[in-house]
Design an enzyme around this catalytic site. Structure first.
Site, PDB file in Angstrom:
ATOM      1  N   GLU A 234       0.819  -1.214   0.000  1.00  0.00           N
ATOM      2  CA  GLU A 234       0.000   0.000   0.000  1.00  0.00           C
ATOM      3  C   GLU A 234       0.858   1.271   0.000  1.00  0.00           C
ATOM      4  OE1 GLU A 234      -2.781  -0.373   3.251  1.00  0.00           O
ATOM      5  OE2 GLU A 234      -4.110  -1.645   2.076  1.00  0.00           O
TER       6      GLU A 234
ATOM      7  N   GLU B 227      -6.718  -7.808  -0.732  1.00  0.00           N
ATOM      8  CA  GLU B 227      -7.310  -7.652   0.599  1.00  0.00           C
ATOM      9  C   GLU B 227      -8.783  -7.314   0.480  1.00  0.00           C
ATOM     10  OE1 GLU B 227      -5.377  -5.069   3.379  1.00  0.00           O
ATOM     11  OE2 GLU B 227      -3.362  -5.821   2.915  1.00  0.00           O
TER      12      GLU B 227
END
Length: 524
Positions: free
Chosen positions: A192, A261
């Site tokens: 991320e 995710e």
């Protein structure tokens, strides 16, 4: 019996012969060596495109004794893949001194996954976030001279490369990569980073390119992923994280749509509410993802587990990392979430041959908030080694009502279908001459009850509530520890001024005690 409002129903219009895609396990331990590549549609495993469902499990958040059961329940729940991070501060608490034992026995965990016939997605990072202490960075890293984290900084890049190489080499030394017959089909570098890249300016962009090239240069021989990284280089797959990823598209039409995710719950803070994501919403998000071209989806988390010791990071996070996952903190099946998702996975797998046989779906508008995606035709090969067994001419249709409040009746191929609100459906027919039937997906509800041998507050007297003069039973296995009175020990030292906490404790303790002395001189 609880039957949820979500149904997943499938229409297989021209499936003369079912295609079979299966895993071959040798001696119950490892796979035969195989290669993993990808095209714009999916990962290609041993020459076959695959629709993959992944279960997120962090090995240090469970005990090694729990691992086999967690993996087994994930497989029974429909998972093809286990996904986990690698935790740098757990594996290298002191620079150059490695720990791969107990809860940090990564090799053992990966071998257990492989012996169960499941694949593994290893996210090395090495920054992992994961609501883990320091995001997975070892505290000694901050003491490296001239270091600046997660940017184009020579000191940081050297340490990062050394750890990533350590993990890749360890996996290769133990023959755990797919081309060696192991279960690892994919790796991840960084995590991320796109959320913070802008704050680093050009150095952040340069760091992304360096990290990608460094990772691929290690020769792991499997695809690498960067999640939430819109500027991932052409040879790295950029992937989606979030509650809904059906609208996500990678930054190149040569990459498949991956969802690394899928947040099926959330973490818990002290004094906060226990997060809960209804399985109806979760299942609809998964169905829509595969309906709109997705090929790999991972539940974050499938088992959340426990933040043992001092691993809980972030502000005010509790010890539990339960995450409202299909397997609760203790590894017990959570219903209806686990059962409903299992039924969903079974239904999706029935359509896998049709989904991977085509490059894209045919889109049909069925109403203002209703639509269909139809997959039909033969497999299309664009330079990849791609084969399908059985009859490759197949068809599957997904119907969706994205209205959150109202049901809708739609007409599809001459038949009327009533779709509940916020619902994805598929219809299935097992014979060419048979009439399509709607297949309801249901799940069980379980209620966990615990009994405690204690009196209720309504019946006990005040003295009993206040104190117990005598112990009814003292376990003979208990041990006692007497802490010496006083604060001085071998670790004590004197210093003039204020010290920074972590430079003193080196992450060995959350506590640093100060004793101040001063003399007040009074003049008369």
């Amino acid at each position: 019996m609880f039957r949820s409002r979500i149904s997943l129903q499938c229409l297989a219009l021209a499936l003369a012969q079912a295609l079979t895609l299966h895993l071959v396990v040798v001696a119950g331990d490892y796979f035969k060596p195989f290669n993993v590549t990808y095209d714009h549609r999916a990962l290609i495993i041993d020459g076959q495109r695959r629709i993959l469902i992944s279960a997120g499990i962090h090995y240090p958040r469970a005990t090694p004794q729990m691992w086999p059961d967690l993996i087994t329940k994930s497989k029974k729940g429909g998972a093809d893949v286990i996904q986990t991070y690698a935790f740098w501060n757990g594996h290298e608490p002191v620079r150059g001194q490695y720990n791969f034992e107990g809860r940090y026995d990564l090799v053992k965990f990966v071998k257990l996954v492989g012996s169960s016939g499941l694949y593994l997605h290893l996210r090395i990072g090495p920054y992992v976030c994961a609501e883990w202490n320091f995001g997975g960075f070892p505290v000694w890293l901050r003491d490296v001279p001239g270091i600046e984290f997660r940017t184009d900084n020579p000191a940081f890049k050297e340490e990062m490369r050394r750890f990533v190489k350590k993990i890749v080499d360890l996996m290769q030394e133990n023959s755990l990569l797919c081309w060696q017959g192991g279960p690892i089909i994919m790796l991840q570098i960084e995590n991320e980073y796109g959320d913070v890249e802008r704050s680093y300016g050009q150095k952040g962009k340069d760091y992304v390119k360096w990290a990608a090239n460094m990772a691929v240069g290690l020769g792991a021989g499997v695809p690498w992923v960067m999640c939430k990284q819109v500027d991932a280089p052409e040879f790295i797959i950029d992937a989606c994280n979030g509650y809904y990823c059906d609208g996500f598209r990678p930054n190149s039409n040569k990459k498949p749509v991956l969802w690394t995710e899928n947040w099926d719950g959330w973490y818990t803070t002290w004094g906060g509410r226990l997060p809960h994501r209804p399985v109806e919403d979760l299942a609809f998000a998964v169905a829509r993802f595969f309906q709109r071209g997705g090929s790999f989806q991972n539940y974050y988390m499938y088992f959340g587990g426990t933040n043992f010791g001092r691993t809980s990071g972030g502000p005010n996070l509790i010890t539990s990392y339960d995450y409202d996952a299909p397997l609760d903190e203790y590894g017990l099946i959570r219903q209806p979430k686990w059962g409903h998702l299992k039924d969903l996975h079974d239904a999706i797998k029935l359509c896998e041959p049709a989904l991977v046989a085509v490059d894209s779906a045919q889109y049909l508008k069925l109403g203002p908030m209703q639509e269909a995606h139809m997959y039909s035709g033969n497999a299309h090969n664009e330079g990849q080694s791609l084969t399908l067994t059985g009859n490759a001419s197949s068809c599957s249709a997904f119907l969706a009502n994205i209205d959150e409040h109202e049901p809708a009746t739609v007409q599809f191929l001459g038949h009327n279908y009533t779709l509940p609100p916020w619902n994805s459906a598929r219809a299935n027919k097992d014979k060419l001459s048979s009439f399509p039937y709607l297949e309801q997906v249901g799940a069980q509800t379980s209620i966990k009850a615990a009994e405690f041998d204690i009196p209720s507050l309504e019946t006990v007297s005040a003295p009993l509530l206040m104190s117990q003069k005598e112990a009814r039973h003292i376990s003979k296995s208990w041990m006692t520890f007497k802490e010496p009175i006083g604060t001085w020990s071998e670790d004590n030292f004197t210093f003039q001024g204020i010290l920074e906490h972590l430079k003193v404790t080196k992450d060995q303790s959350d506590y640093l005690w100060y004793i101040n002395r001063y003399i007040d001189i009074l003049a008369f």
